[in-house]
Design an enzyme around this catalytic site. Sequence first.
Site, PDB file in Angstrom:
ATOM      1  N   TYR A   1      -2.969   5.791  -4.502  1.00 16.39           N
ATOM      2  CA  TYR A   1      -4.177   6.603  -4.467  1.00 16.39           C
ATOM      3  C   TYR A   1      -3.930   7.786  -5.386  1.00 16.39           C
ATOM      4  O   TYR A   1      -2.787   8.151  -5.656  1.00 16.39           O
ATOM      5  CB  TYR A   1      -4.423   7.138  -3.053  1.00 16.39           C
ATOM      6  CG  TYR A   1      -4.878   6.101  -2.060  1.00 16.39           C
ATOM      7  CD1 TYR A   1      -6.142   5.544  -2.150  1.00 16.39           C
ATOM      8  CD2 TYR A   1      -4.050   5.709  -1.014  1.00 16.39           C
ATOM      9  CE1 TYR A   1      -6.580   4.603  -1.222  1.00 16.39           C
ATOM     10  CE2 TYR A   1      -4.483   4.774  -0.083  1.00 16.39           C
ATOM     11  CZ  TYR A   1      -5.742   4.224  -0.190  1.00 16.39           C
ATOM     12  OH  TYR A   1      -6.171   3.307   0.719  1.00 16.39           O
TER      13      TYR A   1
ATOM     14  N   LYS B   1      -8.787  -0.801  -8.661  1.00 20.14           N
ATOM     15  CA  LYS B   1      -9.388  -1.458  -7.480  1.00 20.14           C
ATOM     16  C   LYS B   1     -10.461  -0.546  -6.890  1.00 20.14           C
ATOM     17  O   LYS B   1     -10.182   0.604  -6.550  1.00 20.14           O
ATOM     18  CB  LYS B   1      -8.289  -1.715  -6.453  1.00 20.14           C
ATOM     19  CG  LYS B   1      -8.773  -2.244  -5.119  1.00 20.14           C
ATOM     20  CD  LYS B   1      -7.603  -2.660  -4.261  1.00 20.14           C
ATOM     21  CE  LYS B   1      -8.015  -3.114  -2.889  1.00 20.14           C
ATOM     22  NZ  LYS B   1      -8.325  -1.993  -1.993  1.00 20.14           N
TER      23      LYS B   1
ATOM     24  N   HIS C   1     -13.563  -1.963  -0.747  1.00 19.06           N
ATOM     25  CA  HIS C   1     -12.536  -1.655   0.255  1.00 19.06           C
ATOM     26  C   HIS C   1     -12.790  -2.462   1.536  1.00 19.06           C
ATOM     27  O   HIS C   1     -12.570  -1.993   2.650  1.00 19.06           O
ATOM     28  CB  HIS C   1     -12.566  -0.154   0.564  1.00 19.06           C
ATOM     29  CG  HIS C   1     -11.212   0.460   0.797  1.00 19.06           C
ATOM     30  ND1 HIS C   1     -10.549   1.196  -0.147  1.00 19.06           N
ATOM     31  CD2 HIS C   1     -10.395   0.474   1.885  1.00 19.06           C
ATOM     32  CE1 HIS C   1      -9.401   1.643   0.349  1.00 19.06           C
ATOM     33  NE2 HIS C   1      -9.283   1.202   1.583  1.00 19.06           N
TER      34      HIS C   1
ATOM     35  N   THR D   1      -6.340   2.504  -6.478  1.00 20.67           N
ATOM     36  CA  THR D   1      -7.546   2.402  -5.652  1.00 20.67           C
ATOM     37  C   THR D   1      -8.419   3.629  -5.888  1.00 20.67           C
ATOM     38  O   THR D   1      -7.966   4.760  -5.713  1.00 20.67           O
ATOM     39  CB  THR D   1      -7.170   2.277  -4.165  1.00 20.67           C
ATOM     40  OG1 THR D   1      -6.413   1.080  -4.008  1.00 20.67           O
ATOM     41  CG2 THR D   1      -8.403   2.208  -3.273  1.00 20.67           C
TER      42      THR D   1
ATOM     43  N   SER E   1       0.830  -1.214   0.000  1.00 21.45           N
ATOM     44  CA  SER E   1       0.000   0.000   0.000  1.00 21.45           C
ATOM     45  C   SER E   1       0.861   1.259   0.000  1.00 21.45           C
ATOM     46  O   SER E   1       1.947   1.273   0.584  1.00 21.45           O
ATOM     47  CB  SER E   1      -0.877  -0.012   1.261  1.00 21.45           C
ATOM     48  OG  SER E   1      -1.400   1.268   1.511  1.00 21.45           O
TER      49      SER E   1
END
Length: 411
Positions: A161, A284, A308, A187, A138
């Site tokens: 992100y 995602k 999520h 994401t 992440s």
Amino acid sequence: MTIIEKIRKPFDAVRSVVRFEPLETDAVARRLARCANVDDLRAVARRRLPRGVFDYIDGGAEDEVTLAGNSQAFRDVTFQPRVLRDVGVVDTTAMLLGTPLPFPLALAPTGFTRIADPAGELAVARAAARAGLPYTLSTMGTQSIEAVRAVSAGRLWFQVYVWRDRGLVADMVARAAAADYEALVITVDTAVLGRRERDVRRGFSLPPKIGLGTLVDGVLHPAWTLDLLRHEPILFANVAGSSARDGTSAVSLSEYVAAQFDPSLSWRDVEWFRSLWSGPIVIKGIQTVEDALIAADLGIEAVALSNHGGRQLDHAPTPFSLIAPVVDAIGDRVEVICDGGVRRGSDIVKAIAAGATACMAGRAYLYALGAAGERGVDRCLTMLHDDVKRTMALIGATNLTSVDRSSISGA
Ligand SMILES: Cc1cc2nc3c(=O)[nH]c(=O)nc-3n(C[C@H](O)[C@H](O)[C@H](O)COP(=O)(O)O)c2cc1C
């Protein structure tokens, strides 16, 4: 019968039905021996982690309807088992992003993983590499892109992100490419942050603020607290290394990160990532057929159907329920990953039957990490693989191509 024989007889009778196990002196092995499934690992993690930490991992948004629904969607499906099909050899291998893997699972990105175990992302990446599965680091990771690569020769994906500071994002993407990460996972379900009410009630934030409640929680979980104190401070490792934030504390970093979520994110940003990244892209957080179609038209390699893990929009559709309509709409133009609610290998088999290419799981390995560190993650991944194999044998499937909608009812 002599007196000695009379005394021995009952002992012999007991010995004939009971075998005494050698005492297990390794505490982790003892803990793991009692875990038969992911829910058991969750129960151990619940005991070992401070409540605030456990709830950060375990909790979801608002009423947690979606969190519960994600797993329930799998439970609502039954198999249509075929028998007498010679399942002497069962092949669980699958293809994901054009590369084979031992069974169709990728490890989902989870931020702040060192809160569950001091080794955090390094432990998970090593376990994933041993299992031959892709591990997604992440952006909010607590180990850096380079540190994770240094411990894993396996398949690594990097999750981003769409942050306001596009320079920082571009920098991280370049670092992931330089460290030979295979895929970029964008994401897209976090235009704003979901409201996780367990964290609100406990006053839990990242990094945790020390109040009376936190102190009591820490004292009640001494093993976790000692581990925390003995290791390096927990930082958002990828942001901390950037020029803008070098040397900052975890607290100021988290304020910076919170200010980074950009509600103006749009499909144009996805095109921007394409200009930065030459490898495969996974989007995602797709939650409708319409958005899956847009991703397909943009030539995206894979979509992760995901809410999520129920941590963003409550009352979102479950990933499992989206598989069939999405696959029917986009055909085989895009690989479809089902992300959310996976707790058993049979869930993975059900997702494949509905038409998914693979699954992703987050909490399953986090519970394992919190319960027993790296060895816990090893155990979790082995259990899931064994589950997949056993389930396939029991439904009469010798390979995953023969697992299709006729294998289940209720998809
Ligand atoms: C503690 C925790 C942290 C997470 N952090 C991230 C993150 O940083 N980036 C992201 O894209 N998803 C994040 N997720 C979502 C996971 O990637 C994944 O979508 C979710 O865990 C899937 O549901 P499952 O936990 O039921 O498997 C996080 C999930 C959890 C539980």
